[in-house]
Design an enzyme around this catalytic site. Structure first.
Site, PDB file in Angstrom:
ATOM      1  N   ASP A   1       0.656  -1.150   0.022  1.00 19.92           N
ATOM      2  CA  ASP A   1       0.112  -0.109   0.124  1.00 19.92           C
ATOM      3  C   ASP A   1       1.017   1.298  -0.027  1.00 19.92           C
ATOM      4  OD1 ASP A   1       0.789  -0.074   2.757  1.00 19.92           O
ATOM      5  OD2 ASP A   1      -1.066   0.158   3.418  1.00 19.92           O
ATOM      6  N   SER A   2       2.374   1.044   0.094  1.00 23.18           N
ATOM      7  CA  SER A   2       2.992   2.225  -0.220  1.00 23.18           C
ATOM      8  C   SER A   2       2.755   2.845  -1.596  1.00 23.18           C
ATOM      9  CB  SER A   2       4.816   1.764  -0.076  1.00 23.18           C
ATOM     10  OG  SER A   2       4.870   0.642  -1.205  1.00 23.18           O
TER      11      SER A   2
ATOM     12  N   ASP B   1      -1.075  -6.271  -0.166  1.00 19.26           N
ATOM     13  CA  ASP B   1      -1.266  -5.355   0.981  1.00 19.26           C
ATOM     14  C   ASP B   1      -2.728  -4.899   1.148  1.00 19.26           C
ATOM     15  OD1 ASP B   1       0.277  -4.722   3.061  1.00 19.26           O
ATOM     16  OD2 ASP B   1       1.208  -2.953   2.145  1.00 19.26           O
TER      17      ASP B   1
ATOM     18  N   LYS C   1      -1.235  -9.375   3.016  1.00 16.65           N
ATOM     19  CA  LYS C   1      -0.266  -8.860   4.209  1.00 16.65           C
ATOM     20  C   LYS C   1      -1.135  -7.981   5.070  1.00 16.65           C
ATOM     21  CE  LYS C   1       3.227  -5.712   3.784  1.00 16.65           C
ATOM     22  NZ  LYS C   1       2.729  -4.731   4.812  1.00 16.65           N
TER      23      LYS C   1
ATOM     24  N   GLU D   1      -1.252  -5.566   8.503  1.00 17.12           N
ATOM     25  CA  GLU D   1      -0.154  -4.682   9.527  1.00 17.12           C
ATOM     26  C   GLU D   1      -0.775  -4.960  10.959  1.00 17.12           C
ATOM     27  OE1 GLU D   1       0.426  -0.443   8.771  1.00 17.12           O
ATOM     28  OE2 GLU D   1       1.378  -1.045   6.682  1.00 17.12           O
TER      29      GLU D   1
ATOM     30  N   GLU E   1       9.544  -4.148  10.319  1.00 11.73           N
ATOM     31  CA  GLU E   1      10.232  -2.957   9.531  1.00 11.73           C
ATOM     32  C   GLU E   1      10.517  -1.645  10.495  1.00 11.73           C
ATOM     33  OE1 GLU E   1       7.283  -0.943   7.097  1.00 11.73           O
ATOM     34  OE2 GLU E   1       8.345   0.873   6.890  1.00 11.73           O
TER      35      GLU E   1
HETATM   36  O1  KIV Z   1       3.602  -0.976   1.591  1.00  8.31           O
HETATM   37  C1  KIV Z   1       4.758  -1.382   1.503  1.00  8.31           C
HETATM   38  O2  KIV Z   1       5.382  -1.312   0.634  1.00  8.31           O
HETATM   39  C2  KIV Z   1       5.159  -2.227   2.758  1.00  8.31           C
HETATM   40  C3  KIV Z   1       6.700  -2.775   2.830  1.00  8.31           C
HETATM   41  C4  KIV Z   1       7.309  -1.175   3.305  1.00  8.31           C
HETATM   42  C5  KIV Z   1       7.173  -3.647   3.558  1.00  8.31           C
HETATM   43  O3  KIV Z   1       4.522  -2.414   3.692  1.00  8.31           O
END
Ligand code: KIV
Length: 304
Positions: free
Chosen positions: A59-60, A98, A128, A130, A197
């Site tokens: 989600d970056s 994510d 994924k 968080e 992280e």
């Molecule tokens: O969203 C993302 O790119 C991440 C990584 C930094 C692990 O969660």
């Protein structure tokens, strides 16, 4: 006659896909796992060709490709589009999608529904999530529904405000212990792997030694089972200061800007397009075309 099924059975990895269990074996062999983010088909294809083991559709993307200041605004619909594109580009790497903020916080049911969308509608191999705390029950529910889950603790950007900003986590003994216990709880809840992280290296190393699932570090030192970096950071695709833990392997922002400037200048100076970029037409066809235009009363704009 062969009775072998022509398409993989549901839940079976596609041909050529790295089996998720291979990550455990890599941990056992102490073979570092390479994970990188990618958000579209061409970058996923390049990551695959370069030998990445796992592609994270992070989600970056909210910050790197959608222009937001944080990851919080990423939506399910946006993440699904990006994940679909990445899955079209990559064959061997596992694709982890994510789950964006809001897609798993409300209830186990909503979390399962959204996780299934990533697998069914976008072709992801895993999701994924968080955090720990309430995330534990979400992990349990999603894994129970048959979707593999990667956990993520330490600096969790979706809750950066609550954590006091984009800062390293677990730097006091108390906080390190909490992180350690969260990691153990996420393994027990069913995660197949865990992102750590912005965590001090000794804490990440102790967690890695304790867990049987592989840890993937970002800003967590060399003691984790694998590493992940963000595509745009690796390639130097944007201006601004990168976090301390980033290693930039190229400076593509500069190269891209120089290339676009060269193109703009060629257009303005009439150097592009050249003959080689242009489609020709047989002379007789062109003459006939002109004659047809004349006959139809279309005067040449430069005539009289
Ligand atoms: O969203 C993302 O790119 C991440 C990584 C930094 C692990 O969660």
């Amino acid at each position: 006659m062969s009775t072998r099924p022509r398409t993989p059975a549901p839940g079976a990895p596609a041909p050529g896909k790295l089996p998720i269990t291979e990550l455990l074996e890599m941990k056992a062999r102490r073979q570092p796992i390479v994970m990188i983010t990618a958000y579209d088909a061409p970058s996923a294809r390049l990551a695959d060709a370069a030998g990445a083991d796992v592609i994270l559709v992070g989600d970056s993307a909210a910050m790197t490709v959608l222009g937001h200041d944080s990851t919080v605004p990423a939506t399910m619909e946006e993440m699904l589009v990006l994940t679909r594109a990445a899955t079209r580009g990559a064959r061997r790497p596992l694709i982890v999608a994510d789950m964006p903020f809001g897609s798993f916080q409300v209830s186990d049911e909503a979390a399962v529904t959204n996780a299934i969308r990533f697998v069914k509608d976008a072709g992801a191999d895993a999701v994924k999530l968080e955090g720990a705390g309430t995330t534990l029950s979400r992990v349990h529910a999603i894994v129970g529904a048959g979707v593999p889950v990667m956990g993520h603790v330490g600096l969790t950007p979706q809750s950066a405000t609550a954590l006091g900003g984009f800062k390293a986590q677990g730097r006091t003994a108390d906080k390190a212990l909490r992180l350690y216990e969260d990691a153990v709880a996420l393994e027990s809840a069913g995660c197949f792997s865990l992102v750590l992280e912005a965590v001090p290296a000794p804490v990440a190393t102790r967690i890695t030694e304790r867990l049987s699932i592989p840890t993937i570090g970002i800003g967590a030192g060399a003691g984790t089972d694998g590493q992940v970096l963000v595509w745009h950071d690796v390639l130097g695709l944007y201006d601004g200061r990168a976090p301390r833990f980033v290693k930039q392997y190229a400076h593509l922002a500069r190269e891209i800007q120089a290339a676009v400037e060269a193109y703009a200048s060629d257009v303005r100076e009439h150097r592009f397009p050249e003959e080689v970029h242009t489609y020709a037409m047989p002379d007789e066809e062109r003459q006939e075309f002109e004659a047809m235009l004349d006959a139809a009363g279309h005067q040449h704009p430069l005539a009289g």
